[in-house]
Motif scaffolding. Structure first.
Motif, PDB file in Angstrom:
ATOM      1  N   PHE A 153     -11.454   0.645   9.505  1.00 54.78           N
ATOM      2  CA  PHE A 153     -11.376  -0.592  10.292  1.00 54.78           C
ATOM      3  C   PHE A 153      -9.919  -1.011  10.527  1.00 54.78           C
ATOM      4  CE2 PHE A 153     -15.800  -0.973   9.030  1.00 54.78           C
ATOM      5  CZ  PHE A 153     -16.384  -1.597  10.128  1.00 54.78           C
ATOM      6  N   ASP A 209      -9.414  -2.595  13.644  1.00 46.82           N
ATOM      7  CA  ASP A 209     -10.450  -3.571  14.008  1.00 46.82           C
ATOM      8  C   ASP A 209     -10.730  -4.507  12.833  1.00 46.82           C
ATOM      9  OD1 ASP A 209     -12.557  -4.929  15.180  1.00 46.82           O
ATOM     10  OD2 ASP A 209     -14.009  -3.313  14.870  1.00 46.82           O
ATOM     11  N   ARG A 210      -9.706  -5.299  12.476  1.00 43.88           N
ATOM     12  CA  ARG A 210      -9.853  -6.229  11.341  1.00 43.88           C
ATOM     13  C   ARG A 210     -11.028  -7.171  11.556  1.00 43.88           C
ATOM     14  NH1 ARG A 210      -5.796  -7.193   8.303  1.00 43.88           N
ATOM     15  NH2 ARG A 210      -6.633  -9.274   7.917  1.00 43.88           N
ATOM     16  N   ALA A 211     -11.110  -7.690  12.792  1.00 42.40           N
ATOM     17  CA  ALA A 211     -12.180  -8.657  13.079  1.00 42.40           C
ATOM     18  C   ALA A 211     -13.536  -8.006  12.858  1.00 42.40           C
ATOM     19  CB  ALA A 211     -12.048  -9.156  14.516  1.00 42.40           C
ATOM     20  N   GLY A 212     -13.629  -6.716  13.166  1.00 47.78           N
ATOM     21  CA  GLY A 212     -14.887  -5.997  12.968  1.00 47.78           C
ATOM     22  C   GLY A 212     -15.252  -5.933  11.489  1.00 47.78           C
ATOM     23  N   TYR A 213     -14.254  -5.762  10.635  1.00 45.60           N
ATOM     24  CA  TYR A 213     -14.555  -5.708   9.195  1.00 45.60           C
ATOM     25  C   TYR A 213     -14.967  -7.086   8.676  1.00 45.60           C
ATOM     26  CZ  TYR A 213     -14.508  -4.577   4.259  1.00 45.60           C
ATOM     27  OH  TYR A 213     -14.895  -4.398   2.951  1.00 45.60           O
ATOM     28  N   ARG A 234     -16.483  -9.315  10.394  1.00 47.29           N
ATOM     29  CA  ARG A 234     -17.870  -9.472  10.867  1.00 47.29           C
ATOM     30  C   ARG A 234     -18.848  -8.715   9.975  1.00 47.29           C
ATOM     31  NH1 ARG A 234     -16.010  -9.028  16.006  1.00 47.29           N
ATOM     32  NH2 ARG A 234     -16.545  -6.818  16.133  1.00 47.29           N
ATOM     33  N   LEU A 235     -18.470  -7.471   9.624  1.00 49.33           N
ATOM     34  CA  LEU A 235     -19.337  -6.659   8.752  1.00 49.33           C
ATOM     35  C   LEU A 235     -19.563  -7.377   7.411  1.00 49.33           C
ATOM     36  CD1 LEU A 235     -20.735  -3.808   8.308  1.00 49.33           C
ATOM     37  CD2 LEU A 235     -18.611  -3.135   7.169  1.00 49.33           C
ATOM     38  N   ASP A 276     -21.780 -10.650   8.262  1.00 49.93           N
ATOM     39  CA  ASP A 276     -23.106 -10.480   8.870  1.00 49.93           C
ATOM     40  C   ASP A 276     -23.970  -9.467   8.134  1.00 49.93           C
ATOM     41  OD1 ASP A 276     -22.089 -12.197  10.684  1.00 49.93           O
ATOM     42  OD2 ASP A 276     -21.836 -10.740  12.301  1.00 49.93           O
TER      43      ASP A 276
END
Ligand SMILES: [Zn+2]
Length: 421
Positions: free
Chosen positions: A190, A193-197, A199-200, A203
């Protein structure tokens, strides 16, 4: 089953019922009873007082005289990363050669090197590696250990680590308190894609951890270049909504404002605080958040220690813990951490005793059950050789512990009893 200990040189931590934590000048008083006695009934402390006042005991009670021993509450190590695979000896030497912890991390070392090895290890292997560490903690008088995940950083690996912690807790005798630290670092997959982590985490991972009941707390490494204040707050608010208690790695390497965030969110503790600001100290002093200091880490990294005296004098709740981890503090010796608190942070021995017991239990939300020799509390005790609890931090680096009780039972006795004085 009734057990009585009589004629202890000192009973230490004999706080009256209802004292849940100590701050300011009250932190100094280790609540000592000279020539003390204690009755254990089942898993609980039933009575505490001077030996001369010991009430009559039933004929089948086990009575033991322990002169020349100091009896303390079982120590509580409220901040560890004790479940890991692989040592970081190369990194140790690189740091001694002049690289900083952050520079080593930027080269793929640091937390990420442990993540690679934890991901490659099975749940069973992680348990095998952790058992001798827990045995060493116990031998140093530690009866309760908080253990964080945070070296898995994927849904499957974080759950694997928390399940290993749950298994080890079931095995006993050391009691483990699990904390989810999925926000320990951004994993390599990630990196872009920090924001993706985040979110993971919010969520997927946090709801699953809460659903499985595998963690009591959620922690975040709130630090420049790791998780910022906004990201930390988002993760912690999600965790609180799922019923988890909150902890925070705050103001360790840079003065980011983690102490203020922890206090504002009602976190049970804000940990490290080497770089805490004056505003951060004030925020902690006004809150019920425990300032958990980890002087072993400052010692090992060769950096400035946390401002323990200012925190105490301004009225913050202060606890001490080991931070046992493979990168920045590879030790299970909690009494040695107490000696560092005396020698390098100016804490008094009485303050250190309370910071390793009652306030440490408060940092785990467990002070009504653990952390003092108080009738009704769990009978977790440590018997140390000597006539004075100050020996524990004065004669540093050696093990003073002779015997450890967990839930009223003897769970450890040193092979070579009592240091000759
Ligand atoms: Zn930590």
């Amino acid at each position: 089953m009734i057990t009585a200990l009589r004629h202890a040189a000192q009973l230490v931590g004999a706080h009256p019922p209802g004292v849940a934590s100590l701050r300011g000048e009250r932190l100094r008083d280790p609540a000592v009873i000279p020539d003390g006695a204690l009755i254990i009934e089942g898993e609980r402390v039933a009575w505490v007082g001077p030996s001369a006042d010991l009430p009559p005991l039933p004929a089948d009670a086990q009575v033991q005289d322990v002169p020349g021993m100091v009896v303390l509450p079982g120590l509580v190590d409220s901040h560890t990363h004790l479940l890991f695979a692989g040592e970081r000896l190369d990194e140790f030497e690189q740091r001694l050669g002049g690289l900083t912890y952050q520079e080593i991390g930027a080269r793929g070392g640091g937390i990420q090197s442990t993540v690679r090895r934890v991901r490659a290890a099975s749940r069973e292997r992680l348990k095998e590696l952790a058992r001798p560490r827990l045995a060493r903690s116990l031998a140093f008088g530690v009866t309760t250990v908080e253990v964080k995940s945070g070296y898995g950083l994927s849904p499957v690996d974080e759950l694997k680590c928390l399940q290993a912690v749950a298994d080890l807790n079931d095995e006993g005798p050391v009691e483990l308190v699990p904390t989810f630290l999925g926000a320990h670092a951004v994993p390599p997959e990630f990196a872009a894609d920090r924001a993706g982590y985040v979110r993971l985490l919010c969520d997927d991972m946090l709801p699953e951890v809460a659903r499985c009941g595998l963690a009591r707390f959620c922690d975040v490494f709130c630090e420049t270049g790791v998780f910022g204040l906004d990201e930390s707050e988002r993760i912690l608010r999600r965790a609180a909504g799922l019923g988890l208690g909150l902890k925070l790695h705050a103001d360790e390497l840079t003065p980011l404002g983690g102490a203020e965030l922890a206090a504002r969110l009602g976190a049970v503790s804000a940990d490290h605080l080497l770089c805490v600001t004056e505003a951060g100290i004030d925020a902690l002093a006004r809150s019920g958040t425990v300032a958990t200091l980890l002087p072993g880490t400052a010692f090992f990294l060769g950096v400035e220690f946390a401002p323990a005296r200012r925190l105490i004098e301004r009225g913050a709740l202060v606890a001490l813990a080991s931070d046992c981890n493979p990168g920045t503090c590879p030790t299970e010796n909690l009494p040695l951490v107490g000696a560092m608190a005396c020698a390098r942070m100016g804490m008094l021995p009485g303050e250190v005793v309370n910071a390793l017991t009652l306030n440490a239990a408060a940092a785990l939300g467990q002070a009504e059950r653990l952390g003092s020799l108080t009738p009704g509390k769990q009978a977790d005790l440590v018997l140390c050789s000597g006539a004075d609890h100050r020996q524990l931090f004065y004669h540093f680096g050696v093990n003073h512990v002779w015997r450890v009780f967990k839930r009223g039972r003897v769970v450890h006795t040193a092979a070579t009893p009592a240091l000759p004085r």
